[in-house]
Design a protein around this motif. Sequence first.
Motif, PDB file in Angstrom:
ATOM      1  N   HIS A 190       1.578   4.677 -15.218  1.00  0.00           N
ATOM      2  CA  HIS A 190       1.996   5.426 -16.402  1.00  0.00           C
ATOM      3  C   HIS A 190       1.406   6.830 -16.401  1.00  0.00           C
ATOM      4  O   HIS A 190       0.209   7.003 -16.116  1.00  0.00           O
ATOM      5  CB  HIS A 190       1.563   4.688 -17.672  1.00  0.00           C
ATOM      6  CG  HIS A 190       2.152   3.319 -17.776  1.00  0.00           C
ATOM      7  ND1 HIS A 190       3.381   3.074 -18.333  1.00  0.00           N
ATOM      8  CD2 HIS A 190       1.689   2.112 -17.355  1.00  0.00           C
ATOM      9  CE1 HIS A 190       3.651   1.786 -18.271  1.00  0.00           C
ATOM     10  NE2 HIS A 190       2.636   1.177 -17.675  1.00  0.00           N
ATOM     11  N   GLY A 191       2.242   7.801 -16.768  1.00  0.00           N
ATOM     12  CA  GLY A 191       1.805   9.181 -16.931  1.00  0.00           C
ATOM     13  C   GLY A 191       1.391   9.838 -15.633  1.00  0.00           C
ATOM     14  O   GLY A 191       1.482   9.253 -14.550  1.00  0.00           O
ATOM     15  N   HIS A 192       0.930  11.078 -15.758  1.00  0.00           N
ATOM     16  CA  HIS A 192       0.510  11.821 -14.568  1.00  0.00           C
ATOM     17  C   HIS A 192      -0.646  11.133 -13.851  1.00  0.00           C
ATOM     18  O   HIS A 192      -0.693  11.113 -12.622  1.00  0.00           O
ATOM     19  CB  HIS A 192       0.125  13.251 -14.934  1.00  0.00           C
ATOM     20  CG  HIS A 192       1.307  14.146 -15.127  1.00  0.00           C
ATOM     21  ND1 HIS A 192       1.214  15.352 -15.766  1.00  0.00           N
ATOM     22  CD2 HIS A 192       2.613  14.021 -14.765  1.00  0.00           C
ATOM     23  CE1 HIS A 192       2.406  15.935 -15.783  1.00  0.00           C
ATOM     24  NE2 HIS A 192       3.265  15.137 -15.191  1.00  0.00           N
ATOM     25  N   GLU A 193      -1.568  10.545 -14.615  1.00  0.00           N
ATOM     26  CA  GLU A 193      -2.700   9.850 -13.992  1.00  0.00           C
ATOM     27  C   GLU A 193      -2.221   8.672 -13.140  1.00  0.00           C
ATOM     28  O   GLU A 193      -2.697   8.463 -12.026  1.00  0.00           O
ATOM     29  CB  GLU A 193      -3.679   9.375 -15.067  1.00  0.00           C
ATOM     30  CG  GLU A 193      -4.922   8.733 -14.504  1.00  0.00           C
ATOM     31  CD  GLU A 193      -5.896   8.332 -15.592  1.00  0.00           C
ATOM     32  OE1 GLU A 193      -6.393   7.190 -15.534  1.00  0.00           O
ATOM     33  OE2 GLU A 193      -6.162   9.148 -16.496  1.00  0.00           O
ATOM     34  N   GLY A 194      -1.291   7.902 -13.662  1.00  0.00           N
ATOM     35  CA  GLY A 194      -0.758   6.776 -12.913  1.00  0.00           C
ATOM     36  C   GLY A 194       0.027   7.212 -11.683  1.00  0.00           C
ATOM     37  O   GLY A 194      -0.097   6.613 -10.610  1.00  0.00           O
ATOM     38  N   VAL A 195       0.839   8.260 -11.845  1.00  0.00           N
ATOM     39  CA  VAL A 195       1.604   8.786 -10.715  1.00  0.00           C
ATOM     40  C   VAL A 195       0.649   9.276  -9.629  1.00  0.00           C
ATOM     41  O   VAL A 195       0.846   9.005  -8.437  1.00  0.00           O
ATOM     42  CB  VAL A 195       2.555   9.911 -11.177  1.00  0.00           C
ATOM     43  CG1 VAL A 195       3.140  10.673 -10.001  1.00  0.00           C
ATOM     44  CG2 VAL A 195       3.667   9.332 -12.052  1.00  0.00           C
ATOM     45  N   ARG A 196      -0.406   9.978 -10.035  1.00  0.00           N
ATOM     46  CA  ARG A 196      -1.379  10.478  -9.048  1.00  0.00           C
ATOM     47  C   ARG A 196      -2.070   9.311  -8.337  1.00  0.00           C
ATOM     48  O   ARG A 196      -2.297   9.351  -7.124  1.00  0.00           O
ATOM     49  CB  ARG A 196      -2.401  11.386  -9.721  1.00  0.00           C
ATOM     50  CG  ARG A 196      -3.317  12.086  -8.723  1.00  0.00           C
ATOM     51  CD  ARG A 196      -4.231  13.115  -9.367  1.00  0.00           C
ATOM     52  NE  ARG A 196      -3.531  14.204  -9.993  1.00  0.00           N
ATOM     53  CZ  ARG A 196      -3.034  15.263  -9.358  1.00  0.00           C
ATOM     54  NH1 ARG A 196      -3.149  15.347  -8.040  1.00  0.00           N
ATOM     55  NH2 ARG A 196      -2.427  16.231 -10.023  1.00  0.00           N
ATOM     56  N   SER A 197      -2.388   8.261  -9.075  1.00  0.00           N
ATOM     57  CA  SER A 197      -3.007   7.088  -8.477  1.00  0.00           C
ATOM     58  C   SER A 197      -2.091   6.456  -7.433  1.00  0.00           C
ATOM     59  O   SER A 197      -2.513   6.168  -6.304  1.00  0.00           O
ATOM     60  CB  SER A 197      -3.354   6.070  -9.566  1.00  0.00           C
ATOM     61  OG  SER A 197      -3.802   4.866  -8.994  1.00  0.00           O
ATOM     62  N   TRP A 198      -0.818   6.249  -7.802  1.00  0.00           N
ATOM     63  CA  TRP A 198       0.147   5.672  -6.860  1.00  0.00           C
ATOM     64  C   TRP A 198       0.299   6.572  -5.643  1.00  0.00           C
ATOM     65  O   TRP A 198       0.347   6.101  -4.503  1.00  0.00           O
ATOM     66  CB  TRP A 198       1.500   5.449  -7.552  1.00  0.00           C
ATOM     67  CG  TRP A 198       2.523   4.877  -6.637  1.00  0.00           C
ATOM     68  CD1 TRP A 198       2.712   3.554  -6.339  1.00  0.00           C
ATOM     69  CD2 TRP A 198       3.509   5.600  -5.878  1.00  0.00           C
ATOM     70  NE1 TRP A 198       3.759   3.409  -5.442  1.00  0.00           N
ATOM     71  CE2 TRP A 198       4.255   4.657  -5.145  1.00  0.00           C
ATOM     72  CE3 TRP A 198       3.824   6.950  -5.747  1.00  0.00           C
ATOM     73  CZ2 TRP A 198       5.296   5.014  -4.294  1.00  0.00           C
ATOM     74  CZ3 TRP A 198       4.860   7.315  -4.903  1.00  0.00           C
ATOM     75  CH2 TRP A 198       5.588   6.348  -4.186  1.00  0.00           C
ATOM     76  N   ASP A 199       0.375   7.869  -5.874  1.00  0.00           N
ATOM     77  CA  ASP A 199       0.535   8.819  -4.780  1.00  0.00           C
ATOM     78  C   ASP A 199      -0.614   8.706  -3.787  1.00  0.00           C
ATOM     79  O   ASP A 199      -0.408   8.733  -2.572  1.00  0.00           O
ATOM     80  CB  ASP A 199       0.631  10.239  -5.344  1.00  0.00           C
ATOM     81  CG  ASP A 199       0.809  11.282  -4.271  1.00  0.00           C
ATOM     82  OD1 ASP A 199       1.722  11.135  -3.436  1.00  0.00           O
ATOM     83  OD2 ASP A 199       0.045  12.270  -4.271  1.00  0.00           O
ATOM     84  N   SER A 200      -1.831   8.531  -4.294  1.00  0.00           N
ATOM     85  CA  SER A 200      -2.996   8.492  -3.396  1.00  0.00           C
ATOM     86  C   SER A 200      -3.098   7.194  -2.609  1.00  0.00           C
ATOM     87  O   SER A 200      -3.645   7.184  -1.506  1.00  0.00           O
ATOM     88  CB  SER A 200      -4.280   8.745  -4.174  1.00  0.00           C
ATOM     89  OG  SER A 200      -4.582   7.655  -5.001  1.00  0.00           O
ATOM     90  N   THR A 201      -2.562   6.102  -3.155  1.00  0.00           N
ATOM     91  CA  THR A 201      -2.678   4.812  -2.460  1.00  0.00           C
ATOM     92  C   THR A 201      -1.421   4.393  -1.710  1.00  0.00           C
ATOM     93  O   THR A 201      -1.493   3.615  -0.765  1.00  0.00           O
ATOM     94  CB  THR A 201      -3.032   3.680  -3.449  1.00  0.00           C
ATOM     95  OG1 THR A 201      -2.000   3.585  -4.447  1.00  0.00           O
ATOM     96  CG2 THR A 201      -4.379   3.919  -4.102  1.00  0.00           C
ATOM     97  N   ASP A 202      -0.258   4.905  -2.119  1.00  0.00           N
ATOM     98  CA  ASP A 202       0.999   4.407  -1.575  1.00  0.00           C
ATOM     99  C   ASP A 202       1.929   5.482  -1.038  1.00  0.00           C
ATOM    100  O   ASP A 202       3.009   5.153  -0.555  1.00  0.00           O
ATOM    101  CB  ASP A 202       1.765   3.626  -2.658  1.00  0.00           C
ATOM    102  CG  ASP A 202       1.080   2.324  -3.010  1.00  0.00           C
ATOM    103  OD1 ASP A 202       1.549   1.283  -2.554  1.00  0.00           O
ATOM    104  OD2 ASP A 202       0.060   2.364  -3.730  1.00  0.00           O
ATOM    105  N   ASN A 203       1.567   6.736  -1.154  1.00  0.00           N
ATOM    106  CA  ASN A 203       2.502   7.792  -0.768  1.00  0.00           C
ATOM    107  C   ASN A 203       1.794   8.840   0.093  1.00  0.00           C
ATOM    108  O   ASN A 203       1.541   8.596   1.267  1.00  0.00           O
ATOM    109  CB  ASN A 203       3.158   8.395  -2.025  1.00  0.00           C
ATOM    110  CG  ASN A 203       4.319   9.295  -1.716  1.00  0.00           C
ATOM    111  OD1 ASN A 203       5.123   8.995  -0.848  1.00  0.00           O
ATOM    112  ND2 ASN A 203       4.411  10.416  -2.400  1.00  0.00           N
ATOM    113  N   ILE A 204       1.449   9.978  -0.467  1.00  0.00           N
ATOM    114  CA  ILE A 204       0.817  11.026   0.334  1.00  0.00           C
ATOM    115  C   ILE A 204      -0.508  10.541   0.918  1.00  0.00           C
ATOM    116  O   ILE A 204      -0.858  10.884   2.051  1.00  0.00           O
ATOM    117  CB  ILE A 204       0.656  12.316  -0.497  1.00  0.00           C
ATOM    118  CG1 ILE A 204       2.044  12.922  -0.776  1.00  0.00           C
ATOM    119  CG2 ILE A 204      -0.240  13.324   0.212  1.00  0.00           C
ATOM    120  CD1 ILE A 204       2.053  14.114  -1.722  1.00  0.00           C
TER     121      ILE A 204
END
Length: 109
Positions: free
Chosen positions: A43-57
């Motif tokens: 959820h939100g920018h914090e959640g997106v950043r978390s997903w990005d760091s573990t599953d994307n970039i």
Amino acid sequence: MTDPQLPDAIRAFVDATNTGDSDAFVAAFTADAYLNDWGREFHGHEGVRSWDSTDNIGVHSHFDVVSLAPGEGPDEHVVTLTVTGDGYNGTGPMRFTLRDGRIARLTIS
């Protein structure tokens, strides 16, 4: 395949991933964004950043656009992507809902 004409927010999502720009990636989403990755919710920018760091970039993902199709609503799009990197590798759909020029909802399944 040549990339179809993606909406700007989805293009920013793909480009930020492919260039490893986490700040630009998060900026492609609304402040109240919802991301669902096979049932895992962020959820939100914090959640997106978390997903990005573990599953994307964070795992050096690279996206190649396969296709773009309309979703069920006027601001919904289904983009089929081929993902490569040090995490998930494969091809599948991502369902985007846009609002005010940003990604408000992303469902990966």
